[in-house]
Design an enzyme around this catalytic site. Sequence first.
Site, PDB file in Angstrom:
ATOM      1  N   GLY A   8       0.779  -1.235   0.000  1.00  0.00           N
ATOM      2  CA  GLY A   8       0.000   0.000   0.000  1.00  0.00           C
ATOM      3  C   GLY A   8       0.810   1.283   0.000  1.00  0.00           C
ATOM      4  O   GLY A   8       0.412   2.277  -0.599  1.00  0.00           O
ATOM      5  N   ASP A  40      -4.803   2.764  10.257  1.00  0.00           N
ATOM      6  CA  ASP A  40      -6.192   2.376  10.498  1.00  0.00           C
ATOM      7  C   ASP A  40      -6.295   1.827  11.927  1.00  0.00           C
ATOM      8  O   ASP A  40      -6.313   2.599  12.877  1.00  0.00           O
ATOM      9  CB  ASP A  40      -6.596   1.364   9.419  1.00  0.00           C
ATOM     10  N   ARG A  68      -4.975   0.256  -7.170  1.00  0.00           N
ATOM     11  CA  ARG A  68      -3.797   0.903  -6.580  1.00  0.00           C
ATOM     12  C   ARG A  68      -3.254   2.009  -7.480  1.00  0.00           C
ATOM     13  O   ARG A  68      -2.639   2.964  -7.017  1.00  0.00           O
ATOM     14  CB  ARG A  68      -2.673  -0.125  -6.371  1.00  0.00           C
TER      15      ARG A  68
END
Length: 175
Positions: A43, A103, A165
Amino acid sequence: MEAEIEKVILSEAAIKERVQNIAKRIVVDYEGKKLTVIGVLNGGLIFLADLIRHIPFTVKIDTVRVNTYLGDATYPKREADIVDNIRLKVKGEHVIVVDDILDTGKTLAKTLQMIKEQNPLSIKICVLLNKRARREENVVADYSCFDIENQFVVGYGLDFDNKYRNLPYIAVLKT
Ligand code: XMP
């Protein structure tokens, strides 16, 4: 791909401007110091690549691959495992860990724990997105580009089922 997008929440231009600003802060904070930047794959890949190109002095780069997964019915907690560690030695270096999103904090908590074992001079966290609502670990972002609400987002490195992505913006998918 764009037909599957519900709403763009951060435009390409907004991301570009903010990444540049965060990079300027990093340059001020680390000029003259030995800096290693560690990106969290997959990511953090796009953010890492854009961020480091605004750093004008010598900086070492490495990556770590972390797998986050949900347990089973008897242990349903979200967990993170380092599946590919850094190769560089960071003892005596200042370290910034770069990821796409903070997160629950599981991924970065695990990554920090692993890097701290090498005794770096300092270690800080830099994320593109900060989703404070879901935090489970005591992890704080030292540099954060944007706070976002508790919604699942894709683009600029973030995926759904390994797709999206490569979108140059951050968006919410149609359900
Ligand atoms: P934790 O919970 O460990 O999560 O802080 C970090 C990793 O979970 C993924 N993640 C997301 N991926 N949209 C995504 O595409 C999201 O909204 C999202 N929230 C968490 C991501 O890989 C991140 O590194």
